[in-house]
Scaffold this motif. Structure first.
Motif, mmCIF file in Angstrom:
data_model
loop_
_atom_site.group_PDB
_atom_site.id
_atom_site.type_symbol
_atom_site.label_atom_id
_atom_site.label_comp_id
_atom_site.label_asym_id
_atom_site.label_seq_id
_atom_site.Cartn_x
_atom_site.Cartn_y
_atom_site.Cartn_z
ATOM 1 N N GLU A 111 -2.638 -5.030 -5.394
ATOM 2 C CA GLU A 111 -1.400 -4.210 -5.580
ATOM 3 C C GLU A 111 -0.411 -5.220 -6.411
ATOM 4 O OE1 GLU A 111 0.142 -2.885 -2.100
ATOM 5 O OE2 GLU A 111 -1.480 -1.386 -1.744
ATOM 6 N N TRP A 116 3.873 -4.870 -7.117
ATOM 7 C CA TRP A 116 5.197 -4.227 -6.931
ATOM 8 C C TRP A 116 6.326 -4.924 -7.642
ATOM 9 C CZ3 TRP A 116 5.630 -0.093 -3.569
ATOM 10 C CH2 TRP A 116 4.599 0.310 -2.794
ATOM 11 N N CYS A 172 6.277 0.590 -7.392
ATOM 12 C CA CYS A 172 4.690 0.104 -7.425
ATOM 13 C C CYS A 172 4.247 0.394 -8.882
ATOM 14 C CB CYS A 172 3.716 1.091 -6.563
ATOM 15 S SG CYS A 172 2.207 0.685 -6.583
ATOM 16 N N THR A 224 12.339 -0.377 -5.372
ATOM 17 C CA THR A 224 10.955 -0.870 -5.150
ATOM 18 C C THR A 224 10.047 0.094 -5.961
ATOM 19 O OG1 THR A 224 11.509 -1.961 -2.977
ATOM 20 C CG2 THR A 224 9.163 -1.530 -3.674
#
Length: 294
Positions: free
Chosen positions: A168, A170, A188, A186
């Motif tokens: 992942e 971010w 993704c 935030t």
């Protein structure tokens, strides 16, 4: 009670501090105009880019491109943290860093290893002090944000995601909403989240559009997906740059007002001290005159 000299020196010192904070406020104001114009010009492009790419990715299979493929095992999370290089901007950097550490703790609680890519000296120093791994850092670069810097950061996390080093990715940055609001945001980055059918993109309040693509979608994705990551990282840097100057303006304005209040308080103390000194001298004179009469 302090002497007149001590109080006067404090008034002079606070006055010099006021000059510095006022000058810093003016410098931040001048820099903010340029930074705000850049992010306001770039934000619609980044939002539309995300809208078109989300619509394009919804027409292909999830394994059409490595950046769209969601890894089955979540072992490692990479966080791109964008802060400023300098302080004196209130709690701006602290809020972004706190958001990054909060996300890192959530991912660690889920059993994932966490590492950071830090853009900005403040974030780099804080993350290292907190004990987290920093796999890349760019300090003293936020004074002149350019697309080449965003491209370097994005290319590193893209390579890590494609080689399964990161599962992942971010992005955390300070979003410039207004002069009085710069909240941490935030996002993704990878894997790209494909919206459901009919769902509007995050930054688009209007209805979704149908696009006709040429050449084929998979060929377009191979070209557009890496650039999408670079565009979003660049947007985060521009937002953080504008937010930094706005936060510094507010902080220096508050500091200037505090200096004015301190000068008023110290001036009142100076006058009281001076009056007490004069009263004491008069008492001595009157007492001496009475003694001579006696």
């Amino acid at each position: 009670m302090p002497s007149l000299k001590d109080v006067k020196m404090k008034i002079v010192g606070v006055g010099k501090t006021k000059q510095i904070t006022k000058a810093m406020n003016m410098v931040a104001s001048a820099k903010l105009r340029g930074a705000q114009a850049r992010i306001e010009r770039f934000r619609p492009y980044a939002a539309k880019y995300r809208d078109v790419l989300a619509e394009l990715s919804s027409k292909v299979e999830g394994d059409a491109h490595p950046l769209l493929t969601e890894h089955e095992e979540k072992k490692h999370c990479a966080i791109v943290l964008v802060t400023s290089d300098r302080g004196l901007c209130g709690s701006f950097n602290g809020n972004i860093i706190a958001q990054g550490i909060k996300l890192a703790k959530e991912k660690a609680a889920a059993g994932m290893a966490v590492s950071f890519a830090c853009v900005g000296r403040k974030g780099r120093d804080a993350i290292r002090s907190a004990g987290y791994e920093v796999f890349t850092a760019y300090g003293d670069r936020m004074g002149s944000v350019d697309f080449a810097l965003a491209s370097s950061v994005a290319q590193e996390v893209i390579h890590g995601y494609e080689t399964n080093t990161y599962d992942e990715v971010w992005l955390i940055y300070g979003e410039f909403v207004s002069m009085g609001s710069q909240p941490p945001r935030t996002l993704c980055l990878l894997p790209l989240k494909t919206p459901e059918a009919g769902e509007a993109a995050e930054d688009d309040a209007g209805p979704r559009c149908e696009y006709v693509y040429e050449p084929q979608e998979d060929k377009l994705l191979a070209e557009l997906l890496p650039r999408y990551v670079k565009v979003q990282v660049y947007r985060g840097m521009l937002d953080t740059s504008a937010s930094e100057h706005a936060a510094r303006m507010a902080a220096m304005d508050n500091a200037t007002r505090n200096c004015n209040e301190m000068i008023n308080t110290l001036t009142l103390l100076y006058n009281k001290t001076r009056q007490a000194s004069i009263t004491s001298e008069l008492i001595d004179i009157v007492g001496g005159a009475e003694a001579l009469k006696g």
